[in-house]
Every structure is written in structure tokens, then in C-alpha cells.
Design an enzyme around this catalytic site. Structure first.
Site, PDB file in Angstrom:
ATOM      1  N   GLY A  24       0.791  -1.242   0.000  1.00 30.62           N
ATOM      2  CA  GLY A  24       0.000   0.000   0.000  1.00 30.62           C
ATOM      3  C   GLY A  24       0.816   1.281   0.000  1.00 30.62           C
ATOM      4  N   GLY A  25       2.142   1.159   0.034  1.00 35.15           N
ATOM      5  CA  GLY A  25       2.971   2.373   0.102  1.00 35.15           C
ATOM      6  C   GLY A  25       3.237   3.015  -1.244  1.00 35.15           C
ATOM      7  N   ARG A  48       7.554  -4.116   2.595  1.00 35.47           N
ATOM      8  CA  ARG A  48       8.838  -4.372   3.271  1.00 35.47           C
ATOM      9  C   ARG A  48       9.521  -3.106   3.762  1.00 35.47           C
ATOM     10  N   ASP A  74       6.926  -8.410   5.420  1.00 32.61           N
ATOM     11  CA  ASP A  74       7.258  -9.143   4.196  1.00 32.61           C
ATOM     12  C   ASP A  74       6.240 -10.269   4.085  1.00 32.61           C
ATOM     13  N   PHE A 106       9.417  -9.025 -12.992  1.00 33.30           N
ATOM     14  CA  PHE A 106      10.359  -8.410 -13.935  1.00 33.30           C
ATOM     15  C   PHE A 106      10.327  -9.232 -15.213  1.00 33.30           C
ATOM     16  N   TYR A 156      -3.061 -11.935 -17.642  1.00 32.71           N
ATOM     17  CA  TYR A 156      -2.341 -13.160 -18.006  1.00 32.71           C
ATOM     18  C   TYR A 156      -2.414 -14.224 -16.901  1.00 32.71           C
ATOM     19  N   LYS A 171       0.095 -15.349 -10.339  1.00 31.37           N
ATOM     20  CA  LYS A 171      -1.219 -14.714 -10.475  1.00 31.37           C
ATOM     21  C   LYS A 171      -2.299 -15.753 -10.786  1.00 31.37           C
ATOM     22  N   PRO A 197      -6.134  -5.847 -13.795  1.00 29.85           N
ATOM     23  CA  PRO A 197      -5.890  -4.596 -14.525  1.00 29.85           C
ATOM     24  C   PRO A 197      -5.047  -4.833 -15.773  1.00 29.85           C
TER      25      PRO A 197
HETATM   26  C1  HXC Z   1      16.560 -11.855 -13.797  1.00 30.94           C
HETATM   27  C2  HXC Z   1      16.423 -11.223 -11.558  1.00 30.94           C
HETATM   28  C3  HXC Z   1      15.999  -9.917 -11.938  1.00 30.94           C
HETATM   29  C4  HXC Z   1      15.874  -9.641 -13.339  1.00 30.94           C
HETATM   30  C5  HXC Z   1      16.077 -10.026  -9.773  1.00 30.94           C
HETATM   31  N1  HXC Z   1      16.459 -11.228 -10.213  1.00 30.94           N
HETATM   32  N2  HXC Z   1      15.789  -9.213 -10.807  1.00 30.94           N
HETATM   33  N3  HXC Z   1      16.694 -12.174 -12.469  1.00 30.94           N
HETATM   34  N4  HXC Z   1      16.163 -10.635 -14.216  1.00 30.94           N
HETATM   35  N5  HXC Z   1      15.468  -8.442 -13.777  1.00 30.94           N
HETATM   36  C6  HXC Z   1      16.882 -12.374  -9.413  1.00 30.94           C
HETATM   37  C7  HXC Z   1      18.103 -12.074  -8.570  1.00 30.94           C
HETATM   38  O1  HXC Z   1      19.286 -12.217  -9.328  1.00 30.94           O
HETATM   39  C8  HXC Z   1      17.984 -13.120  -7.458  1.00 30.94           C
HETATM   40  O2  HXC Z   1      18.367 -14.397  -7.893  1.00 30.94           O
HETATM   41  C9  HXC Z   1      16.483 -13.197  -7.250  1.00 30.94           C
HETATM   42  O3  HXC Z   1      15.879 -12.690  -8.452  1.00 30.94           O
HETATM   43  C10 HXC Z   1      16.017 -12.357  -6.084  1.00 30.94           C
HETATM   44  O4  HXC Z   1      16.488 -11.038  -6.268  1.00 30.94           O
HETATM   45  P1  HXC Z   1      16.559  -9.992  -5.072  1.00 30.94           P
HETATM   46  O5  HXC Z   1      16.914  -8.683  -5.651  1.00 30.94           O
HETATM   47  O6  HXC Z   1      17.392 -10.544  -3.961  1.00 30.94           O
HETATM   48  O7  HXC Z   1      15.028 -10.039  -4.561  1.00 30.94           O
HETATM   49  P2  HXC Z   1      14.210  -9.028  -3.673  1.00 30.94           P
HETATM   50  O8  HXC Z   1      15.101  -8.000  -3.035  1.00 30.94           O
HETATM   51  O9  HXC Z   1      13.320  -9.852  -2.813  1.00 30.94           O
HETATM   52  O10 HXC Z   1      13.325  -8.210  -4.772  1.00 30.94           O
HETATM   53  C11 HXC Z   1      12.229  -8.807  -5.410  1.00 30.94           C
HETATM   54  C12 HXC Z   1      12.123  -8.397  -6.880  1.00 30.94           C
HETATM   55  C13 HXC Z   1      12.153  -6.840  -7.034  1.00 30.94           C
HETATM   56  C14 HXC Z   1      10.825  -9.001  -7.408  1.00 30.94           C
HETATM   57  C15 HXC Z   1      13.302  -8.944  -7.632  1.00 30.94           C
HETATM   58  O11 HXC Z   1      11.943  -6.493  -8.398  1.00 30.94           O
HETATM   59  C16 HXC Z   1      11.103  -6.162  -6.210  1.00 30.94           C
HETATM   60  O12 HXC Z   1      11.338  -5.809  -5.052  1.00 30.94           O
HETATM   61  N6  HXC Z   1       9.885  -5.975  -6.747  1.00 30.94           N
HETATM   62  C17 HXC Z   1       8.744  -5.363  -6.018  1.00 30.94           C
HETATM   63  C18 HXC Z   1       7.900  -4.467  -6.840  1.00 30.94           C
HETATM   64  C19 HXC Z   1       7.509  -4.973  -8.191  1.00 30.94           C
HETATM   65  O13 HXC Z   1       8.064  -5.922  -8.746  1.00 30.94           O
HETATM   66  N7  HXC Z   1       6.540  -4.289  -8.780  1.00 30.94           N
HETATM   67  C20 HXC Z   1       6.008  -4.585 -10.098  1.00 30.94           C
HETATM   68  C21 HXC Z   1       4.673  -5.179 -10.025  1.00 30.94           C
HETATM   69  S1  HXC Z   1       3.990  -5.020 -11.581  1.00 30.94           S
HETATM   70  P3  HXC Z   1      19.843 -15.021  -7.591  1.00 30.94           P
HETATM   71  O14 HXC Z   1      19.778 -16.420  -8.082  1.00 30.94           O
HETATM   72  O15 HXC Z   1      20.773 -14.145  -8.381  1.00 30.94           O
HETATM   73  O16 HXC Z   1      20.054 -14.904  -6.105  1.00 30.94           O
HETATM   74  C22 HXC Z   1       3.057  -6.325 -11.987  1.00 30.94           C
HETATM   75  C23 HXC Z   1       2.171  -5.987 -13.185  1.00 30.94           C
HETATM   76  C24 HXC Z   1       1.886  -7.064 -14.140  1.00 30.94           C
HETATM   77  O17 HXC Z   1       3.055  -7.326 -11.370  1.00 30.94           O
HETATM   78  C25 HXC Z   1       1.077  -6.668 -15.380  1.00 30.94           C
HETATM   79  C26 HXC Z   1       1.477  -5.441 -16.134  1.00 30.94           C
HETATM   80  C27 HXC Z   1       0.645  -5.109 -17.314  1.00 30.94           C
HETATM   81  P1  NAP Z   2       4.355  -1.413  -7.203  1.00 37.24           P
HETATM   82  O1  NAP Z   2       4.175   0.023  -6.889  1.00 37.24           O
HETATM   83  O2  NAP Z   2       5.725  -1.908  -7.430  1.00 37.24           O
HETATM   84  O3  NAP Z   2       3.635  -2.258  -6.091  1.00 37.24           O
HETATM   85  C1  NAP Z   2       4.092  -3.468  -5.569  1.00 37.24           C
HETATM   86  C2  NAP Z   2       4.125  -3.345  -4.063  1.00 37.24           C
HETATM   87  O4  NAP Z   2       4.394  -4.620  -3.484  1.00 37.24           O
HETATM   88  C3  NAP Z   2       5.194  -2.399  -3.550  1.00 37.24           C
HETATM   89  O5  NAP Z   2       4.588  -1.451  -2.683  1.00 37.24           O
HETATM   90  C4  NAP Z   2       6.149  -3.280  -2.769  1.00 37.24           C
HETATM   91  O6  NAP Z   2       6.648  -2.573  -1.614  1.00 37.24           O
HETATM   92  C5  NAP Z   2       5.234  -4.443  -2.366  1.00 37.24           C
HETATM   93  N1  NAP Z   2       5.991  -5.658  -2.128  1.00 37.24           N
HETATM   94  C6  NAP Z   2       6.881  -6.269  -2.943  1.00 37.24           C
HETATM   95  N2  NAP Z   2       7.389  -7.362  -2.348  1.00 37.24           N
HETATM   96  C7  NAP Z   2       6.794  -7.451  -1.142  1.00 37.24           C
HETATM   97  C8  NAP Z   2       6.887  -8.370  -0.058  1.00 37.24           C
HETATM   98  N3  NAP Z   2       7.713  -9.425  -0.113  1.00 37.24           N
HETATM   99  N4  NAP Z   2       6.131  -8.164   1.049  1.00 37.24           N
HETATM  100  C9  NAP Z   2       5.294  -7.097   1.110  1.00 37.24           C
HETATM  101  N5  NAP Z   2       5.141  -6.205   0.121  1.00 37.24           N
HETATM  102  C10 NAP Z   2       5.895  -6.382  -0.993  1.00 37.24           C
HETATM  103  O7  NAP Z   2       3.537  -1.792  -8.545  1.00 37.24           O
HETATM  104  P2  NAP Z   2       2.009  -1.578  -8.969  1.00 37.24           P
HETATM  105  O8  NAP Z   2       2.016  -1.403 -10.427  1.00 37.24           O
HETATM  106  O9  NAP Z   2       1.349  -0.575  -8.111  1.00 37.24           O
HETATM  107  O10 NAP Z   2       1.376  -3.013  -8.681  1.00 37.24           O
HETATM  108  C11 NAP Z   2       0.340  -3.204  -7.728  1.00 37.24           C
HETATM  109  C12 NAP Z   2      -0.445  -4.455  -8.066  1.00 37.24           C
HETATM  110  O11 NAP Z   2      -1.099  -4.287  -9.326  1.00 37.24           O
HETATM  111  C13 NAP Z   2       0.399  -5.710  -8.205  1.00 37.24           C
HETATM  112  O12 NAP Z   2      -0.311  -6.809  -7.696  1.00 37.24           O
HETATM  113  C14 NAP Z   2       0.553  -5.862  -9.688  1.00 37.24           C
HETATM  114  O13 NAP Z   2       0.813  -7.173 -10.070  1.00 37.24           O
HETATM  115  C15 NAP Z   2      -0.808  -5.388 -10.141  1.00 37.24           C
HETATM  116  N6  NAP Z   2      -0.871  -4.974 -11.540  1.00 37.24           N
HETATM  117  C16 NAP Z   2      -0.306  -3.808 -11.921  1.00 37.24           C
HETATM  118  C17 NAP Z   2      -0.418  -3.418 -13.246  1.00 37.24           C
HETATM  119  C18 NAP Z   2       0.141  -2.132 -13.726  1.00 37.24           C
HETATM  120  O14 NAP Z   2       0.078  -1.864 -14.930  1.00 37.24           O
HETATM  121  N7  NAP Z   2       0.690  -1.280 -12.874  1.00 37.24           N
HETATM  122  C19 NAP Z   2      -1.085  -4.247 -14.155  1.00 37.24           C
HETATM  123  C20 NAP Z   2      -1.636  -5.439 -13.720  1.00 37.24           C
HETATM  124  C21 NAP Z   2      -1.538  -5.787 -12.406  1.00 37.24           C
HETATM  125  P3  NAP Z   2       8.092  -2.876  -0.923  1.00 37.24           P
HETATM  126  O15 NAP Z   2       9.088  -2.842  -2.006  1.00 37.24           O
HETATM  127  O16 NAP Z   2       8.189  -1.806   0.110  1.00 37.24           O
HETATM  128  O17 NAP Z   2       7.951  -4.229  -0.288  1.00 37.24           O
END
Ligand code: HXC
Ligand code: NAP
Length: 289
Positions: A24-25, A48, A74, A106, A156, A171, A197
Site C-alpha cells: 500500500g505504500g 517491506r 514481508d 520483472f 495473463y 497470479k 488490470p
Molecule cells: C533476472 C532477476 C531480476 C531480473 C532479480 N532477479 N531481478 N533475475 N532478471 N530483472 C533475481 C536475482 O538475481 C535473485 O536471484 C532473485 O531474483 C532475487 O532477487 P533480489 O533482488 O534478492 O530479490 P528481492 O530483493 O526480494 O526483490 C524482489 C524483486 C524486485 C521481485 C526482484 O523487483 C522487487 O522488489 N519488486 C517489487 C515491486 C515490483 O516488482 N513491482 C512490479 C509489479 S507489476 P539469484 O539467483 O541471483 O540470487 C506487476 C504488473 C503485471 O506485477 C502486469 C502489467 C501489465
Molecule cells: P508497485 O508500486 O511496485 O507495487 C508493488 C508493491 O508490493 C510495492 O509497494 C512493494 O513494496 C510491495 N511488495 C513487494 N514485495 C513485497 C513483499 N515481499 N512483502 C510485502 N510487500 C511487498 O507496482 P504496482 O504497479 O502498483 O502493482 C500493484 C499491483 O497491481 C500488483 O499486484 C501488480 O501485479 C498489479 N498490476 C499492476 C499493473 C500495472 O500496470 N501497474 C497491471 C496489472 C496488475 P516494498 O518494495 O516496500 O515491499
């Protein structure tokens, strides 16, 4: 005149609700939280990063005058999930709604992923959602109180998608969780729904899924029949409806909000939109012959 950027529900629609929003942040979680607060809910935002949460909480408190509590958690860690829900109950005396919004994602060819990379995304998305649902459900069932779980998935979840395979697996699992619990826990007054979405600009998603070099070539709105990306308020409107009692008979549903994007991708002849009128005239003459 188009109303999709305006708040939809009437004032006070969520005034009796305590809502937990994971992730939610930032991004969509922050936008949903803002609107829930404007509608009178008390909201716990969790993720987190405590500094990000505190900053958002302070900003939204000042903006809406609402009650918002930041709790670091987390979602991959069950003890932290237990503690987050206990802190919610301690602060507000009840919890009515869980929004499973936290996610990790990613883009990458699947064969380049380490096992840990795959685990990381699936654990945040799927394990995080079922840990939160499990703890919230145990609380509601034990306390004989109704509950409501809204999970944010993506389109997806049912089509699958290359290059984001861990997210697609996670998902899809969250969608199965939603539909399964909607049936199993309906008898306890617990509803479970999901929103799927299409593209909604957030730094979290855009930086990881549409990085700058790709953005110019594959602009997300090109794939959307209505020709634009989503606006945060229109998603917040839908989420507010689904967490409110106005949607009391909606259970086990996934509502797509993507301007028709996924169907366009699936349609056999969607590519014909590239044709201009002159080409259609030529084809018609040719085919009628
Ligand atoms: C390949 C990757 C990578 C990348 C990380 N890894 N990024 N591998 N390509 N781009 C690998 C690392 O090398 C490591 O593996 C493992 O993943 C864990 O990485 P960490 O950085 O230690 O993980 P962590 O700190 O827990 O971070 C989690 C994360 C990061 C998912 C990697 O991106 C994150 O914090 N995301 C949170 C927010 C987020 O993703 N928001 C987007 C949501 S959008 P090894 O083996 O090297 O240890 C969404 C929308 C969908 O879902 C639809 C859109 C239309
Ligand atoms: P975002 O801002 O990156 O949101 C993801 C959130 O998840 C961050 O606040 C992150 O905060 C939190 N998070 C990640 N790992 C976590 C963990 N281990 N424990 C607790 N919290 C964690 O991206 P967003 O686009 O707003 O996405 C929100 C939701 O919408 C997601 O479910 C995403 O899949 C969905 N969605 C987004 C889109 C789009 O186009 N934006 C499309 C389809 C679906 P911390 O890093 O502080 O943990």
C-alpha cells in the site's frame, strides 16, 4: 463528458471498514488507499520498506484527514503476516477487508532465471496472498465475523504470458485461490474477488516491465483498443466498489479493467485494424468478384 478520473462512490461509503492493503505504500496500492481513506475507511498499509510506508502514510493523512497506519511486513514470512494482522486488530479493534496487492515481477526469458529468481516472484505473489488470506480467514472465522478479500491479479492469470512466467504462475494461483475460497468461505460471510488490470502507469511496473529502451518501441497503449492506459482513479473506483457492501452479492468474480487489451491480443483478426479504407475498398472489390 467522461467521468473515469472522478471519485465514484458516495461519501462515507467505507466508513465502517478497516482495510489492510499489502503493497500500500506505492503505485496502485497507494491510489486505492487514498480513495478508501476519502470514503471514510481506516487503512493499514504494509510492505517491506518502513520508510516508504511512513512517508505515504504521512502524505495521505495530510491529504485526506483519514486514519492510516504503516506496518512493515514481508508477505513471504507467515510470522510477519500474523504480526501485521495482530497490529491491525490492536490499533483499530477489527479488520474487515484484505487487499492482496503486493507483487514482484520483472521481464526475462525464462531460461535465464535462477531457481531463486523464480521463487522470489512466486513467493511474493502467491505465497504472500495465501498467507494473508489464511491469517485473515482464521481471524474472521474464529471471531464469527464476515470478511472480504480483494486480490489484484492480471489478465495473463488466465492467458499465461511468456517473459513474465513466474508472475503468470503466481497470479494464476491467486485467481484459483480467489475462486476456491469464494465458494468454501461463502458460508462464513467471507467474499473473495479479484481485479485484473491492464496497463496502469506506476514506477514499480514501468521500470521493471517497460524499461526506457522498450517503451518507445512497444508503447503499452498501442495494444489497448480504447487507445490509452488506465487511470488510477478508475481502478480505485472499482476496488472501492468491490470492498464495499454495495457489492455484497459479488463473490468469486474477477473483473477485468484493461480497455479490451487481452481480448485484442487473443482475437484472430485483430491485426486487420492496420488496414486503411482504400485497402478495404480494394479487398472488397477483389473478394466480391
Ligand atoms: C533476472 C532477476 C531480476 C531480473 C532479480 N532477479 N531481478 N533475475 N532478471 N530483472 C533475481 C536475482 O538475481 C535473485 O536471484 C532473485 O531474483 C532475487 O532477487 P533480489 O533482488 O534478492 O530479490 P528481492 O530483493 O526480494 O526483490 C524482489 C524483486 C524486485 C521481485 C526482484 O523487483 C522487487 O522488489 N519488486 C517489487 C515491486 C515490483 O516488482 N513491482 C512490479 C509489479 S507489476 P539469484 O539467483 O541471483 O540470487 C506487476 C504488473 C503485471 O506485477 C502486469 C502489467 C501489465
Ligand atoms: P508497485 O508500486 O511496485 O507495487 C508493488 C508493491 O508490493 C510495492 O509497494 C512493494 O513494496 C510491495 N511488495 C513487494 N514485495 C513485497 C513483499 N515481499 N512483502 C510485502 N510487500 C511487498 O507496482 P504496482 O504497479 O502498483 O502493482 C500493484 C499491483 O497491481 C500488483 O499486484 C501488480 O501485479 C498489479 N498490476 C499492476 C499493473 C500495472 O500496470 N501497474 C497491471 C496489472 C496488475 P516494498 O518494495 O516496500 O515491499
Amino acid at each position: 463528458m467522461s467521468h473515469f478520473t472522478e471519485p465514484m462512490l458516495r461519501e462515507g461509503s467505507l466508513k465502517d471498514k478497516v482495510i489492510v492493503v499489502t503493497g500500500g505504500g506505492t503505485g496502485l496500492g497507494k491510489s486505492m488507499t487514498r480513495y478508501f481513506l476519502q470514503l471514510g475507511a481506516k487503512v493499514v498499509i504494509s510492505s517491506r520498506k518502513p520508510d516508504v510506508l511512513e512517508q505515504t502514510a504521512a502524505e495521505l493523512r495530510a491529504e485526506t484527514g483519514g486514519e492510516v497506519l504503516a506496518v512493515a511486513c514481508d508477505v513471504r514470512n507467515y510470522e510477519q503476516v500474523e504480526s501485521m494482522i495482530a497490529q491491525t486488530l490492536g490499533a483499530f479493534g477489527q479488520m474487515n477487508v484484505l487487499v492482496n496487492n503486493a507483487a514482484g515481477n520483472f521481464i526475462s526469458p525464462t531460461e535465464r532465471l535462477s531457481a531463486r529468481a523464480f521463487d522470489t516472484v512466486v513467493d511474493i505473489v502467491l505465497k504472500g496472498s495465501y498467507y494473508c488470506a489464511l491469517e485473515a480467514g482464521k481471524h474472521w472465522i474464529g471471531a464469527k465475523q464476515p470478511g472480504n478479500i480483494l486480490s489484484i491479479v492480471t489478465t495473463y492469470a488466465w492467458t499465461g504470458s511468456g517473459y513474465v512466467v513466474p508472475s503468470a504462475c503466481g497470479k494464476a494461483g491467486v485467481l484459483a485461490l480467489t475462486r476456491s475460497l469464494a465458494v468454501e468461505w461463502g458460508k462464513y460471510g467471507i467474499r473473495c474477488n479479484a481485479i485484473a488490470p491492464g496497463p496502469f502507469p506506476t514506477p514499480g511496473a514501468w521500470d521493471r516491465l517497460f524499461p526506457e529502451p522498450l517503451r518507445k518501441k512497444f508503447s503499452p497503449e498501442m495494444k489497448v483498443p480504447v487507445g490509452r492506459v488506465g487511470n488510477h482513479q478508475e481502478l480505485a473506483n472499482l476496488a472501492a466498489y468491490l470492498v464495499s457492501d454495495f457489492s455484497a452479492f459479488v463473490n468469486g468474480e474477477v473483473v477485468t479493467i484493461d480497455g479490451g487489451e487481452w481480448l485484442k491480443g487473443a482475437g484472430e483478426f485483430s491485426y486487420l485494424e492496420a488496414l486503411d479504407n482504400a485497402t478495404w475498398d480494394m479487398l472488397a472489390t477483389m473478394m466480391k468478384k
